[in-house]
Design an enzyme around this catalytic site. Structure first.
Site, short mmCIF file in Angstrom:
data_model
loop_
_atom_site.label_atom_id
_atom_site.label_comp_id
_atom_site.label_asym_id
_atom_site.label_seq_id
_atom_site.Cartn_x
_atom_site.Cartn_y
_atom_site.Cartn_z
N ARG A 64 3.09 8.20 -2.67
CA ARG A 64 4.12 7.85 -3.32
C ARG A 64 3.86 7.21 -4.36
O ARG A 64 5.16 6.97 -5.43
CB ARG A 64 5.21 7.08 -1.93
CG ARG A 64 5.57 8.48 -0.65
CD ARG A 64 6.45 7.85 0.44
NE ARG A 64 5.70 7.16 1.23
CZ ARG A 64 4.54 7.35 1.86
NH1 ARG A 64 4.48 8.64 2.04
NH2 ARG A 64 4.27 6.83 2.79
N GLU A 101 -5.68 -0.89 10.36
CA GLU A 101 -5.32 -1.11 11.76
C GLU A 101 -6.51 -0.85 13.08
O GLU A 101 -6.83 -1.49 13.48
CB GLU A 101 -3.60 -0.41 12.24
CG GLU A 101 -3.76 -1.69 13.75
CD GLU A 101 -2.33 -1.03 14.26
OE1 GLU A 101 -1.93 -1.47 14.72
OE2 GLU A 101 -1.26 0.40 12.85
#
Length: 181
Positions: A64, A101
Protein backbone atom coordinates in the site's frame (compact mmCIF):
# COMPACT_ATOMS: atom_id res chain seq x y z
CA UNK A 1 -5.76 19.86 8.59
CA UNK A 2 -9.13 20.88 9.93
CA UNK A 3 -11.01 18.50 12.26
CA UNK A 4 -13.84 17.89 9.77
CA UNK A 5 -11.42 16.72 7.09
CA UNK A 6 -9.62 14.46 9.56
CA UNK A 7 -12.93 13.02 10.67
CA UNK A 8 -13.94 12.41 7.03
CA UNK A 9 -10.65 10.61 6.36
CA UNK A 10 -11.11 8.44 9.43
CA UNK A 11 -14.67 7.64 8.37
CA UNK A 12 -13.39 6.62 4.91
CA UNK A 13 -11.30 3.81 6.44
CA UNK A 14 -13.13 0.51 6.91
CA UNK A 15 -12.58 -1.34 10.20
CA UNK A 16 -12.80 -5.13 10.07
CA UNK A 17 -12.95 -6.82 13.48
CA UNK A 18 -11.19 -10.12 14.15
CA UNK A 19 -9.09 -9.99 10.98
CA UNK A 20 -6.59 -11.50 10.34
CA UNK A 21 -7.13 -13.14 13.73
CA UNK A 22 -9.42 -12.76 16.75
CA UNK A 23 -8.82 -9.59 18.76
CA UNK A 24 -7.33 -7.62 15.86
CA UNK A 25 -9.22 -4.82 14.13
CA UNK A 26 -7.88 -4.50 10.57
CA UNK A 27 -7.85 -0.93 9.23
CA UNK A 28 -8.63 -1.23 5.52
CA UNK A 29 -7.64 1.81 3.44
CA UNK A 30 -9.04 0.40 0.19
CA UNK A 31 -12.28 2.25 0.95
CA UNK A 32 -10.33 5.52 1.30
CA UNK A 33 -8.44 4.80 -1.92
CA UNK A 34 -11.73 4.09 -3.72
CA UNK A 35 -13.21 7.45 -2.69
CA UNK A 36 -11.68 10.06 -5.04
CA UNK A 37 -12.25 12.95 -2.63
CA UNK A 38 -10.86 11.12 0.40
CA UNK A 39 -7.88 9.83 -1.57
CA UNK A 40 -7.10 13.35 -2.82
CA UNK A 41 -7.40 14.83 0.70
CA UNK A 42 -5.16 12.12 2.17
CA UNK A 43 -2.44 12.64 -0.45
CA UNK A 44 -2.66 16.43 -0.11
CA UNK A 45 -2.26 16.09 3.66
CA UNK A 46 0.73 13.75 3.31
CA UNK A 47 2.40 16.19 0.89
CA UNK A 48 1.66 19.36 2.89
CA UNK A 49 4.63 19.22 5.33
CA UNK A 50 7.07 19.08 2.40
CA UNK A 51 5.51 21.50 -0.09
CA UNK A 52 8.13 23.94 -1.31
CA UNK A 53 11.01 21.94 0.17
CA UNK A 54 13.57 19.73 -1.53
CA UNK A 55 12.54 16.09 -1.52
CA UNK A 56 14.56 14.02 -3.98
CA UNK A 57 12.77 10.71 -3.55
CA UNK A 58 9.71 9.23 -1.91
CA UNK A 59 10.14 5.62 -0.77
CA UNK A 60 7.08 3.40 -0.42
CA UNK A 61 6.87 0.13 1.48
CA UNK A 62 5.21 -2.77 -0.36
CA UNK A 63 2.32 -2.82 -1.10
CA UNK A 64 0.00 0.00 0.00
CA UNK A 65 2.99 2.31 0.40
CA UNK A 66 3.40 2.05 -3.37
CA UNK A 67 -0.05 3.51 -3.98
CA UNK A 68 0.31 6.36 -1.52
CA UNK A 69 4.02 6.95 -2.11
CA UNK A 70 3.60 7.12 -5.87
CA UNK A 71 0.91 9.77 -5.52
CA UNK A 72 2.99 11.74 -2.99
CA UNK A 73 6.08 11.55 -5.24
CA UNK A 74 4.03 12.79 -8.19
CA UNK A 75 2.76 15.81 -6.26
CA UNK A 76 6.24 16.64 -4.97
CA UNK A 77 7.83 16.16 -8.43
CA UNK A 78 10.14 13.61 -6.80
CA UNK A 79 11.29 10.18 -7.87
CA UNK A 80 9.67 7.08 -6.37
CA UNK A 81 11.62 4.23 -4.76
CA UNK A 82 9.93 0.88 -4.07
CA UNK A 83 10.97 -1.06 -0.98
CA UNK A 84 10.02 -4.66 -1.68
CA UNK A 85 9.93 -8.10 -0.18
CA UNK A 86 13.09 -10.09 -0.84
CA UNK A 87 13.42 -11.54 -4.33
CA UNK A 88 11.07 -9.12 -6.12
CA UNK A 89 13.55 -6.60 -7.57
CA UNK A 90 15.43 -7.49 -10.78
CA UNK A 91 18.68 -5.54 -10.35
CA UNK A 92 21.45 -5.43 -7.74
CA UNK A 93 19.86 -4.99 -4.32
CA UNK A 94 20.66 -4.31 -0.70
CA UNK A 95 18.53 -6.12 1.87
CA UNK A 96 17.80 -6.00 5.57
CA UNK A 97 16.24 -8.58 7.89
CA UNK A 98 13.76 -7.47 10.53
CA UNK A 99 11.69 -9.07 13.27
CA UNK A 100 8.00 -9.84 12.92
CA UNK A 101 5.60 -10.87 15.67
CA UNK A 102 6.38 -14.50 14.86
CA UNK A 103 9.73 -14.81 13.08
CA UNK A 104 11.64 -12.61 10.67
CA UNK A 105 11.32 -11.21 7.17
CA UNK A 106 13.53 -9.37 4.68
CA UNK A 107 13.02 -6.35 2.49
CA UNK A 108 15.23 -4.96 -0.20
CA UNK A 109 15.89 -1.95 -2.35
CA UNK A 110 17.90 -1.42 -5.52
CA UNK A 111 21.43 -0.48 -4.51
CA UNK A 112 21.32 2.55 -6.84
CA UNK A 113 17.81 3.73 -5.88
CA UNK A 114 19.12 6.89 -4.23
CA UNK A 115 22.25 8.97 -4.51
CA UNK A 116 24.24 9.67 -1.34
CA UNK A 117 22.62 12.60 0.44
CA UNK A 118 19.27 12.32 -1.35
CA UNK A 119 16.49 13.66 0.84
CA UNK A 120 13.89 10.90 1.14
CA UNK A 121 10.41 10.73 2.66
CA UNK A 122 9.19 7.25 3.62
CA UNK A 123 5.47 6.55 3.05
CA UNK A 124 3.19 3.70 4.08
CA UNK A 125 -0.46 3.28 4.93
CA UNK A 126 -0.14 2.41 8.62
CA UNK A 127 2.35 2.37 11.47
CA UNK A 128 1.80 -0.11 14.29
CA UNK A 129 4.87 -1.47 16.12
CA UNK A 130 7.22 0.26 13.69
CA UNK A 131 9.39 -2.77 12.92
CA UNK A 132 8.88 -2.64 9.17
CA UNK A 133 9.26 1.15 9.02
CA UNK A 134 12.40 1.04 11.18
CA UNK A 135 13.92 -1.55 8.83
CA UNK A 136 13.01 0.64 5.84
CA UNK A 137 14.69 3.67 7.45
CA UNK A 138 17.82 1.64 8.17
CA UNK A 139 17.83 0.26 4.62
CA UNK A 140 17.53 3.74 3.11
CA UNK A 141 20.31 5.05 5.34
CA UNK A 142 22.47 2.07 4.39
CA UNK A 143 22.45 3.19 0.75
CA UNK A 144 23.14 6.84 1.61
CA UNK A 145 19.71 8.45 1.91
CA UNK A 146 18.91 11.22 4.35
CA UNK A 147 15.50 10.15 5.68
CA UNK A 148 13.83 13.49 6.36
CA UNK A 149 10.50 12.06 7.58
CA UNK A 150 8.11 9.14 7.59
CA UNK A 151 4.43 9.60 6.74
CA UNK A 152 1.48 7.32 7.37
CA UNK A 153 -2.25 7.65 6.91
CA UNK A 154 -2.94 5.64 10.09
CA UNK A 155 -1.15 5.50 13.44
CA UNK A 156 -1.89 2.92 16.13
CA UNK A 157 -0.16 4.88 18.93
CA UNK A 158 -0.65 2.23 21.61
CA UNK A 159 1.77 0.00 19.69
CA UNK A 160 4.59 2.57 19.80
CA UNK A 161 5.75 2.59 16.19
CA UNK A 162 5.84 6.35 15.72
CA UNK A 163 7.84 6.75 18.93
CA UNK A 164 10.24 4.06 17.69
CA UNK A 165 10.96 6.06 14.52
CA UNK A 166 11.29 9.33 16.43
CA UNK A 167 13.95 7.61 18.56
CA UNK A 168 15.89 7.21 15.28
CA UNK A 169 15.60 11.00 14.73
CA UNK A 170 12.99 10.55 12.01
CA UNK A 171 10.08 13.00 12.22
CA UNK A 172 6.75 11.18 11.85
CA UNK A 173 3.59 12.60 10.27
CA UNK A 174 0.30 10.72 10.54
CA UNK A 175 -3.22 11.69 9.52
CA UNK A 176 -5.51 9.68 11.80
CA UNK A 177 -5.17 7.59 14.93
CA UNK A 178 -7.05 4.49 15.99
CA UNK A 179 -7.01 2.92 19.42
CA UNK A 180 -6.03 -0.69 19.95
CA UNK A 181 -4.29 -2.89 17.44
Amino acid sequence: MDPRTLSALKDAIRSIPDYPKPGIVFRDITTLLGDPGAFRRAVDALVHPFAGGRIDRVAGIEARGFILGGAVAHQLSSGFVPIRKKGKLPHTTVSIAYALEYGTDEMEIHSDAVKPGDRVVLVDDLIATGGTAEAAVNLLRQIGAEVVAACFVIDLPALGGAARLRALDVPVFTLVEFEGH
